[in-house]
Design an enzyme around this catalytic site. Structure first.
Site, PDB file in Angstrom:
ATOM      1  N   GLY A  33      26.427  52.682  68.819  1.00  0.00           N
ATOM      2  CA  GLY A  33      27.232  52.302  70.055  1.00  0.00           C
ATOM      3  C   GLY A  33      28.607  51.420  69.817  1.00  0.00           C
ATOM      4  O   GLY A  33      29.370  51.176  70.664  1.00  0.00           O
ATOM      5  N   LYS A  78      31.364  52.289  68.076  1.00  0.00           N
ATOM      6  CA  LYS A  78      32.722  53.148  68.349  1.00  0.00           C
ATOM      7  C   LYS A  78      32.670  53.263  70.077  1.00  0.00           C
ATOM      8  O   LYS A  78      33.845  52.921  70.351  1.00  0.00           O
ATOM      9  CB  LYS A  78      32.542  54.507  67.817  1.00  0.00           C
ATOM     10  CG  LYS A  78      32.427  54.417  66.171  1.00  0.00           C
ATOM     11  CD  LYS A  78      32.410  55.919  65.735  1.00  0.00           C
ATOM     12  CE  LYS A  78      32.175  56.047  64.208  1.00  0.00           C
ATOM     13  NZ  LYS A  78      30.963  55.690  63.625  1.00  0.00           N
ATOM     14  N   ASP A  85      23.519  60.678  73.222  1.00  0.00           N
ATOM     15  CA  ASP A  85      23.135  60.812  71.968  1.00  0.00           C
ATOM     16  C   ASP A  85      21.569  61.671  72.264  1.00  0.00           C
ATOM     17  O   ASP A  85      21.302  61.517  73.233  1.00  0.00           O
ATOM     18  CB  ASP A  85      22.707  59.289  71.465  1.00  0.00           C
ATOM     19  CG  ASP A  85      22.040  59.374  69.785  1.00  0.00           C
ATOM     20  OD1 ASP A  85      23.003  59.320  68.968  1.00  0.00           O
ATOM     21  OD2 ASP A  85      20.945  59.616  69.599  1.00  0.00           O
ATOM     22  N   CYS A 124      30.538  60.186  57.584  1.00  0.00           N
ATOM     23  CA  CYS A 124      30.540  59.200  56.744  1.00  0.00           C
ATOM     24  C   CYS A 124      29.850  59.864  55.327  1.00  0.00           C
ATOM     25  O   CYS A 124      29.004  59.281  54.966  1.00  0.00           O
ATOM     26  CB  CYS A 124      29.590  57.826  57.166  1.00  0.00           C
ATOM     27  SG  CYS A 124      27.709  58.392  57.790  1.00  0.00           S
TER      28      CYS A 124
END
Length: 746
Positions: A195, A197, A225, A328
Site C-alpha cells: 500500500g 504506492k 490485490d 523490482c
C-alpha cells in the site's frame, strides 16, 4: 496467482482442504535457521554463480561496473522514508526533521562510533522534489550504542505510525511521479499491497487541489490485490491517508472487471499503476534469503502472468490515459520481454513514452533490445528448444522486429547508482482502443438463467426480435429499475446515483443474489432523518458536501447505520454503475461518523446520534459550522493529557484533582454547545505561536470530543494523542491519562 479461487484469496480454510501428501506433517528442524550462542543468526551466503552468469550474459550492467554492482548488492539496504502531504505542511515537517533531529550528524560535524567509523548524516534522495524523501544507513550496533541515532530510528517508527511519513523503498517512490494524476482522475493500482504506492497516489489526488480547503477530489483511487489477507493489510496501511476517494478491492489483476452502467456508460481509467508480481531479485539487499534460492525458473514462471496483467491494464485504460508498468527485478524476461510483447500485441494502440526529461536527477540505464532466455538446462536459443526441458512461453524470446521498438525508453534502476534496490519502469500512453482480438472471452453465466426477449426497431422501421440468455437475478433487477422509473430507462445522471446495494457482500444481506461470502454489502445512507440530523447538528451545507448522495454504510439496516463513510463524486458514480455487483469491495471511502446514542435525552430532544470521528475530521472540518469550541492551547494540552475535562458548573468538590476548563470564553462556548459530539479547534495567541511547529494551523491539531452530562471527553486514539502531544512540544510520556476518567476510542 492462477491457482487462487475466483475473486482472489486462498480458499483453503477447513482441514479437509489440506489433502495429505507424501510428506509427514512434522516440523523439519534441519531446514530452519538456528541462532548461535549469542542469539545471532548465521548470515546468508551472498554468492550465487548462476545469478552472476545469467546477468553477465544479459548485459544489463554498464561495462566496467559489474564488480561495483555486485559489491553494492551484497550490502544492506538503507532505511528510507518520504514525508507525507504536499505544500507548506510537508515542507514544515521537513524543516523540523532537518534542523532538529538530524542536527547532531550534519555534514562537517560527523561523530565517530565506538569502532572508529564515521557516522554519515541522513541524506535527501537526490531526485525527489523539495527534499521530501530521505535515507540513512545505520547498523544495529550503531543504533544501540549512539543515543542520537536511536532517536532518529524511533522517530521514523513513530511518525510512520502517525502518518506524518511513510517508510518506503526509494525506488518504489518512482512510478507515481510518471502518472500525472489530477483531482478528477480515476486511478487503478492493480497489485497494490502493501500500500505505500497507493498512499502516494492518494496524496497526489488530493495534493493537486492546493490549499483549497473546501474542496474534495472528484476522482478516486482503487487499490486492488488478489490476496484477501494482503487486502486487509492494504486497508490498514492506506487508512492513514484519510481519503474519501479510496476503494479497496479483491480481484485477480488479470481478470479485473469492466464496469458498465445500465445505460451503457463505460468506466475506464485515466491512470493505471501495474506493479506486477515478480521474482524480486532487485530486493536482495532487503531480503538476503533470495540469494541461495534464486533461479532462472522464478522469472520464467511469472512472465505469462505479467503479460496478462499488462494487457488487462491496457484494456482498462482510457484513450489518452497513462499506464506505468514496474517490477523490482533486473530480469529482462519479466521486463523488456513483457513490454515488447505488449507493444506488439497492442498493434499501435500504446506508445512507450520517453521519460528522460522527467525527474532529471534520477540516474537510470536504458532498456535493452536483445536478451538471453535460460532454463534449468542452460541457455535456450528458441522457444522450440526451451519447451523440450521446461514450461516456457514464446513471448519470452526477442524477435528481430523488436529492434524497431523504442525499448531504450524503458528505465532500469541499478543499486550502485544511487544506493537503492533494483527496479524497472516503463511508461505508456494509450493512443487508440486495444484490438478486439485481445478481449477476454465472454464469461459463463452462473445461477438461474432466463431467456430475455428484446424488440428492436431498425432505421427502416422493421421490428426484429432478439433473444439472449441472461442471469435471472440481473433481469429481475433491470425490470424493477424500469418499473420504479415509470417504465422508462433511467436517465444518464440518475443511473449514477447510489440507490441500491453494492460491493457484492452477502453477510447480513436481505434478498441474497450476490456472490462474495463473508463481506458486508455497501448500502447508501438514504434515510432523510439521518442526513438531516447530521446537517442540522453540525451546520453542514449539503450543496458543498453532498452527504445526501455520497454517504454509505456497511450496516444491513441502513436507517440506523453504525458507521457512515463519505465517498467522492467519482467513486459514488463508479459504485452506482456496478449494477451487476462484479466488484468485490473490501473497503470504500472515509469513515466520517459513528453512531453513538445519547444515554439521557435532554428536555429539548432531537439530538444527533452520530458523532464525528477523528479519522475523517480534517476532511469534514471545513464544512462544519456548528459544535465547534475554541479552547486555549493550554486547555487543549490538558484534555489530551487527562482525556477528560469537567463541564463548567459540574465540578465535583469531592474530586478536586479532576481537570477543568480555565478560560471564561471557552466555558461559554462549551455551555452553548448541545450535548454530544463537538470539535476542539484551539485559539492560537501570539504567545502560542512559538510553541507550535512552524506553519502549524489550528485546524491541523483539531480534535473530536464528546460533551456528556458532567464532562467533555476526548475521542482520539492513543497513537493520535501521542502524536498531537509531540506536535505541541510535549513528549508522549508526559501524559497522565490515568487521571483522565475519559473514554478512549480506538
Amino acid at each position: 496467482y492462477n491457482k487462487k479461487r475466483k475473486g482472489g484469496g486462498d480458499n483453503r480454510i477447513l482441514k479437509r482442504d489440506f489433502k495429505k501428501g507424501k510428506r509427514d506433517n512434522v516440523w523439519q528442524e534441519g531446514k530452519s535457521r538456528k541462532p548461535d550462542e549469542r542469539g545471532d543468526y548465521k548470515p546468508y551466503d551472498k554468492n550465487n554463480e548462476k545469478f552472476e552468469e545469467y546477468y553477465k550474459g544479459q548485459k544489463i550492467v554498464p561495462e566496467g561496473e559489474w564488480d561495483t554492482f555486485m559489491e553494492c548488492l551484497r550490502t544492506p539496504l538503507p532505511t528510507s522514508f518520504r514525508i507525507n502531504g504536499t505544500g507548506k505542511y510537508s515542507e514544515d515537517i521537513r524543516d523540523q526533521i532537518e534542523n532538529k533531529l538530524f542536527a547532531k550528524v550534519k555534514e562537517g560535524n560527523q561523530p565517530i562510533d565506538e569502532e572508529g567509523n564515521v557516522v554519515e548524516p541522513p541524506r535527501p534522495v537526490r531526485w525527489y522534489p523539495d527534499r521530501l524523501a530521505w535515507q540513512f544507513n545505520y547498523s544495529r550496533q550503531q543504533l544501540r550504542r549512539l543515543d542520537f541515532l536511536e532517536s532518529i530510528h524511533d522517530f521514523v517508527k513513530r511518525a510512520n505510525e502517525y502518518g506524518s511519513i511513510t517508510r518506503q523503498e526509494t525506488v518504489s517512490m518512482i512510478p507515481a511521479f510518471f502518472l500525472n494524476i489530477t483531482p478528477d482522475h480515476r486511478v487503478l493500482d492493480m497489485c497494490a499491497a502493501p500500500g505505500s504506492k497507493t498512499f502516494q497516489l492518494l496524496e497526489m489526488l488530493h495534493g493537486s487541489l492546493g490549499e483549497e480547503k473546501e474542496k474534495i477530489p472528484t476522482g478516486f483511487v482503487i487499490a486492488n490485490d488478489v490476496d484477501l489477507k494482503r487486502c486487509n493489510l492494504l486497508t490498514h496501511q492506506t487508512k492513514r491517508a484519510n481519503s474519501p476517494g479510496l476503494l479497496v478491492t479483491n480481484h485477480e489483476a488479470q481478470n479485473f472487471p469492466d464496469i458498465v452502467s445500465r445505460g451503457g456508460r463505460t468506466f475506464q481509467f485515466d491512470a493505471i499503476l501495474c506493479d506486477v508480481p515478480c521474482s524480486g531479485d532487485g530486493t536482495m539487499r532487503k531480503a538476503p534469503d533470495i540469494w541461495p534460492r534464486w533461479s532462472v525458473g522464478n522469472g520464467n514462471g511469472l512472465h505469462p502472468l505479467q503479460l496478462k496483467i499488462a494487457i488487462r491494464a491496457a484494456q482498462l485504460l482510457k484513450v489518452g490515459g497513462r499506464l506505468v508498468y514496474s517490477t523490482c527485478t533486473f530480469n529482462p524476461i519479466e521486463n523488456e520481454a513483457v513490454i515488447a510483447a505488449l507493444l506488439e500485441q497492442s498493434e499501435g494502440s500504446l506508445e512507450l513514452l520517453d521519460m528522460s526529461g522527467q525527474l532529471p536527477e534520477l540516474r537510470r540505464t536504458p532498456g535493452i533490445h536483445t536478451w538471453e532466455v535460460h532454463t534449468k538446462a542452460g541457455k535456450a536459443n528458441s522457444f522450440e528448444e526451451g519447451q523440450e526441458v521446461a514450461k516456457v512461453h514464446p513471448t519470452m524470446w526477442p524477435k528481430p522486429s523488436y529492434q524497431k521498438l523504442p525499448l531504450e525508453r524503458c528505465m532500469r534502476l541499478l543499486p550502485h547508482h544511487d544506493d537503492t534496490g533494483g527496479f524497472f519502469v516503463a511508461v505508456f500512453e494509450k493512443k487508440a482502443p486495444m484490438p478486439a482480438s485481445l478481449d477476454p472471452p465472454p464469461k459463463k453465466l452462473k445461477g438461474p438463467i432466463t431467456v430475455k426477449t428484446d424488440l428492436v426497431v431498425d432505421q427502416t422501421g422493421s421490428v426484429k426480435v432478439e433473444f439472449s440468455l441472461v442471469n435471472t437475478f440481473e433481469l429481475r433487477a433491470e425490470r424493477e429499475a424500469l418499473a420504479a422509473n415509470g417504465g422508462k430507462p433511467v436517465g444518464p445522471e440518475d443511473e449514477l446515483l447510489l440507490t441500491e446495494t453494492r460491493g457484492g457482500g452477502t453477510r447480513n444481506r436481505q434478498g441474497g443474489g450476490s456472490q462474495f461470502g463473508g463481506l458486508d454489502p455497501i448500502l447508501p445512507v438514504s434515510d432523510a432523518k439521518v442526513i438531516h440530523s447530521i446537517r442540522d447538528t453540525y451546520g453542514i451545507d449539503l450543496a458543498k458536501l453532498s452527504l445526501d448522495k455520497n454517504a454509505v454504510t456497511r450496516t444491513a439496516d441502513n436507517t440506523r447505520p453504525k458507521r457512515i463513510y463519505a465517498l467522492t463524486d467519482g467513486l459514488r458514480e463508479y459504485l452506482a454503475a456496478d449494477h451487476k455487483e462484479q466488484l468485490k469491495v473490501i473497503a470504500a471511502g472515509l469513515k466520517v461518523f459513528e453512531r453513538q446514542e445519547h444515554k439521557e435525552a435532554t428536555a429539548g430532544g432531537g439530538q444527533c446520534d452520530f458523532r464525528l470521528v477523528q479519522d475523517g475530521l480534517h476532511v469534514m472540518l471545513p464544512f462544519v459550522t456548528k459544535q465547534i469550541i475554541h479552547p486555549t492551547l493550554d486547555e487543549l494540552r490538558l484534555i489530551l493529557q487527562r482525556r477528560s475535562l469537567q463541564l463548567p458548573g459540574a465540578e465535583d468538590p469531592e474530586k478536586p484533582d479532576r481537570a477543568k476548563f480555565m478560560d471564561d470564553a471557552t466555558k461559554a462556548e462549551v455551555n452553548a454547545a448541545v450535548s454530544g459530539s463537538c470539535v476542539f479547534v484551539p485559539r492560537i495567541s501570539d504567545a502560542d505561536v512559538a510553541a507550535l511547529p512552524a506553519g502549524c494551523s489550528p485546524e491541523e491539531i483539531a480534535i473530536a470530543c464528546w460533551k456528556g452530562k458532567s464532562s467533555v471527553n476526548l475521542l482520539v486514539s492513543k497513537v493520535e494523542t501521542d502524536h498531537l502531544l509531540e506536535k505541541l512540544g510535549m513528549p508522549a510520556g508526559a501524559k497522565d491519562a490515568a487521571k483522565g476518567g475519559g473514554m478512549e476510542v480506538n
